[in-house]
Write an enzyme that holds these catalytic residues in place. Structure first.
Site, PDB file in Angstrom:
ATOM      1  N   HIS A   1       0.664  -0.999  -0.214  1.00 26.13           N
ATOM      2  CA  HIS A   1      -0.023   0.062  -0.063  1.00 26.13           C
ATOM      3  C   HIS A   1       0.825   1.204  -0.351  1.00 26.13           C
ATOM      4  CE1 HIS A   1      -3.562  -3.054   1.457  1.00 26.13           C
ATOM      5  NE2 HIS A   1      -3.665  -2.135   0.153  1.00 26.13           N
TER       6      HIS A   1
ATOM      7  N   CYS B   1      -9.301  -2.542 -10.307  1.00 30.58           N
ATOM      8  CA  CYS B   1      -9.194  -1.250  -9.612  1.00 30.58           C
ATOM      9  C   CYS B   1      -8.109  -1.339  -8.883  1.00 30.58           C
ATOM     10  CB  CYS B   1     -10.122  -0.888  -8.673  1.00 30.58           C
ATOM     11  SG  CYS B   1     -10.435  -1.490  -7.345  1.00 30.58           S
TER      12      CYS B   1
HETATM   13  C1  PEP Z   1      -7.056  -4.448  -4.887  1.00 31.80           C
HETATM   14  O1  PEP Z   1      -6.445  -5.152  -3.767  1.00 31.80           O
HETATM   15  O2  PEP Z   1      -6.340  -4.988  -5.178  1.00 31.80           O
HETATM   16  C2  PEP Z   1      -7.263  -3.144  -3.901  1.00 31.80           C
HETATM   17  C3  PEP Z   1      -7.314  -2.583  -5.259  1.00 31.80           C
HETATM   18  O3  PEP Z   1      -7.291  -3.057  -2.969  1.00 31.80           O
HETATM   19  P1  PEP Z   1      -6.106  -2.088  -1.342  1.00 31.80           P
HETATM   20  O4  PEP Z   1      -4.842  -2.103  -2.470  1.00 31.80           O
HETATM   21  O5  PEP Z   1      -6.580  -0.928  -1.155  1.00 31.80           O
HETATM   22  O6  PEP Z   1      -6.299  -3.600  -0.176  1.00 31.80           O
END
Ligand code: PEP
Ligand code: MG
Length: 572
Positions: free
Chosen positions: A192, A506
């Site tokens: 993240h 996403c």
């Molecule tokens: C994902 O897991 O691809 C996502 C978009 O959520 P995050 O990266 O916030 O876990």
């Protein structure tokens, strides 16, 4: 002489500035400066704390006279407190480098630590622990709120942060304090922190080996994360070369941005939705409304870097700001996806016994466990969504029962809002994140119960391949093109088409231009990515012919060799 370092780029950009070294594992460094006029009082502060600590040590030593080993320890620590070289170096850092007392101490500790590296004698080597304890006590005296975020309230303008590892919380702090870029010796591209740095256009390189040893505080640094190179202490020629490159790249990017004004149609006339991911609501100002909406607003960042929870009112104002900037385009607000590597403040407990937080109380599991927090958020979303195009997205779904429980909770909230006579929307879409294989495999059934689905490839890859997305030791195995992953993505897209609901990707794959054609070939018609990726990805979409790509997809799904698969993908 300049030194070249290599690493992995997670967020692109060329920038030039000075280095600040931060060691979070050892001593809580606080890189901060004072004004010239403050040197005297800062030196006095240091001298006073030193004398206080001396008194404390003496008191403790006298209290435990009967215990020779502790007395010996206290004597050693006293010896270090009285060490003239230590004092001289700290005062020198305050007076000449304008460091705050605590940063001057921490910096001197780091120098001492380095000098201990070559010591072979085990007994002497272990004395470093005593010095460290003395330093910690000193820092505690000088800055009692030592647990504050390392980067907060510090001016990082024109500074690179050089550190071992970085958390999403740190990235927000660095961004808000105008840091120039981040260089870490560890890390992974799917963490993240990496995603945040990209979103916030904060250039960052990870796995820069020996960066902590080679780069010194205040060294001039050039970071070209487009070409994954760092120049430490560049000469005049290098400085000029990179400044020219910087302006050349800037004008290329400007050119590429012209694509934003075009309709997003493939060569064969298929409309492709291109939406934006958003982490901090401030970013919305940079979007210029040049996308088809917000495909993912990661609301968890509203809950980070603070001690309290965001109130309903505060959330409404943030959500409204996003709606306002998007006009009548859809805005997807994801409910709190806290847990795993997204740390929260101490008042929000997340899986107290989570030995493996990625498999713990994350996303919807947390929200259904902490209903008060969840209800406040849903209330804010429904109220902000009044007369707006709201899509509520639920993270980490693994079963239908979680969707049912969420719908029940939303119904409860609506009743409450009615009683409170508040305006709220009844016309919203409810969607789920597909990021756990269990959910992807049930997508045919789950699609009947929701209005849209959003594939979170970051977690879907993590959970399908059993690769911790933040563990750099296994990051080379994190393969978005693994046939198991592609088969799951394909299945979810087909389920959505069958039940005529929207499906978006996403996760980071959507913003990776090398996967754009692959996703189009798997049937995807909606992408959501960090805003900086949009021009490049859109450019590829405009030059793609879906039917031609589709013919080549089954060979990719059948290929069991990663390199061969990548070649086939590159040739789409
Ligand atoms: C994902 O897991 O691809 C996502 C978009 O959520 P995050 O990266 O916030 O876990
Ligand atoms: Mg996720």
């Amino acid at each position: 002489m300049s030194i070249l370092l290599k690493g992995l780029s997670v967020s692109k950009g060329i920038c030039i500035g000075k280095a600040i070294l931060i060691s979070k594992d050892e001593i809580n460094y606080v890189p901060s400066f004072i004004k010239k006029s403050q040197t005297k009082s800062e030196v006095n502060k240091f001298v006073k704390s030193l004398s206080n600590i001396k008194k404390e040590y003496k008191k403790s030593r006298d209290k435990i006279k009967d215990n020779p080993s502790i007395t010996k320890l206290m004597e050693t620590q006293l010896f270090f407190v009285e060490d003239k070289d230590f004092q001289k170096h700290v005062i020198n850092n305050i007076e000449n480098n304008l460091y705050t007392a605590n940063w001057a101490i921490a910096t001197e500790y780091r120098n001492i630590k380095k000098s201990f590296d070559d010591i072979k004698d085990k007994y002497i080597k272990e004395r470093l622990i005593d010095i460290k304890q003395m330093v910690i006590s000193l820092l505690d005296l000088l800055q009692p709120s030592k647990k504050e975020n390392v980067f907060s309230k510090v001016n990082l303008e024109n500074r690179f942060i050089v550190t071992d590892e970085i958390t999403p919380k740190d990235i927000i702090d660095i961004y808000q304090n105008k840091g120039l870029g981040v260089i870490t010796s560890h890390g992974s591209t799917s963490s993240h922190s990496a995603i945040l740095s990209k979103s916030l256009s904060l250039p960052m390189m990870i796995k820069v080996q020996s960066s902590r040893e080679i780069i010194q505080d205040n060294d001039i640094i050039i970071m070209d994360s487009d070409d994954e190179v760092i120049v430490v202490s560049p000469d005049q020629f290098e400085l000029e070369y990179f400044k020219k490159l910087q302006s050349k790249k800037y004008s290329l990017q400007k050119d590429l941005r012209k694509v934003l004004k075009k309709k997003s149609l493939t060569n064969d006339g298929t409309k492709i939705n291109i939406m934006s991911n958003l982490e901090l609501s401030d970013e919305v100002d940079f979007l210029n409304n040049d996308c088809d909406g917000i495909g993912l607003f990661r609301t968890e960042y509203l809950y980070m870097n603070r001690r309290d929870l965001p109130s309903e009112k505060e959330q409404i104002s943030v959500y409204k700001k996003i709606f306002k900037s998007m006009g009548n385009k859809p805005v997807t607000l994801r409910t709190l996806d806290i847990g795993s590597d997204k740390e929260v403040s101490e008042n929000i407990k997340v899986g107290e016994i989570a030995k493996n937080p990625a498999l713990g109380l994350r996303g919807i599991r947390y929200s259904l466990n902490e209903k008060y927090i969840f209800k406040t958020q849903i209330k804010a979303m429904l109220r902000a969504g009044y007369n707006n195009s709201l899509r509520i997205l639920i993270p980490m779904i693994t079963s239908l029962s979680e969707i049912i429980k969420t719908r029940e909770l939303i119904d409860d909230v609506k009743l409450q809002l009615k009683k409170e006579r508040k305006n709220f929307t009844n016309k919203y879409d409810l969607g789920i994140m597909i990021e756990v294989p269990a959910c992807a495999l049930q997508s045919d059934e789950l699609a009947k119960h929701v209005d849209f689905m959003s594939i979170g490839t970051n977690d879907l890859i993590q959970y399908t391949l059993a690769i911790d997305r933040i563990d750099d030791e296994v990051s080379s195995l994190y393969d978005p093109t693994n046939p198991a992953v592609l088969t799951l993505i394909k299945k979810v897209i087909e389920s959505a088409h069958k039940y005529k609901i929207d499906v978006t990707v996403c996760g980071e794959m959507a913003g990776e231009k090398s996967y754009t054609k692959l996703l189009l070939g798997l049937g995807l018609k909606s992408f959501s990515m960090h805003p900086q990726a949009i021009p490049e990805v859109k450019n590829i979409i405009l030059n793609s012919h879906i039917n031609k790509i589709k013919r080549k997809i089954s060979a990719i799904l059948r290929s069991n060799d990663r390199l061969q698969r990548q070649k086939l993908i590159d040739n789409l």
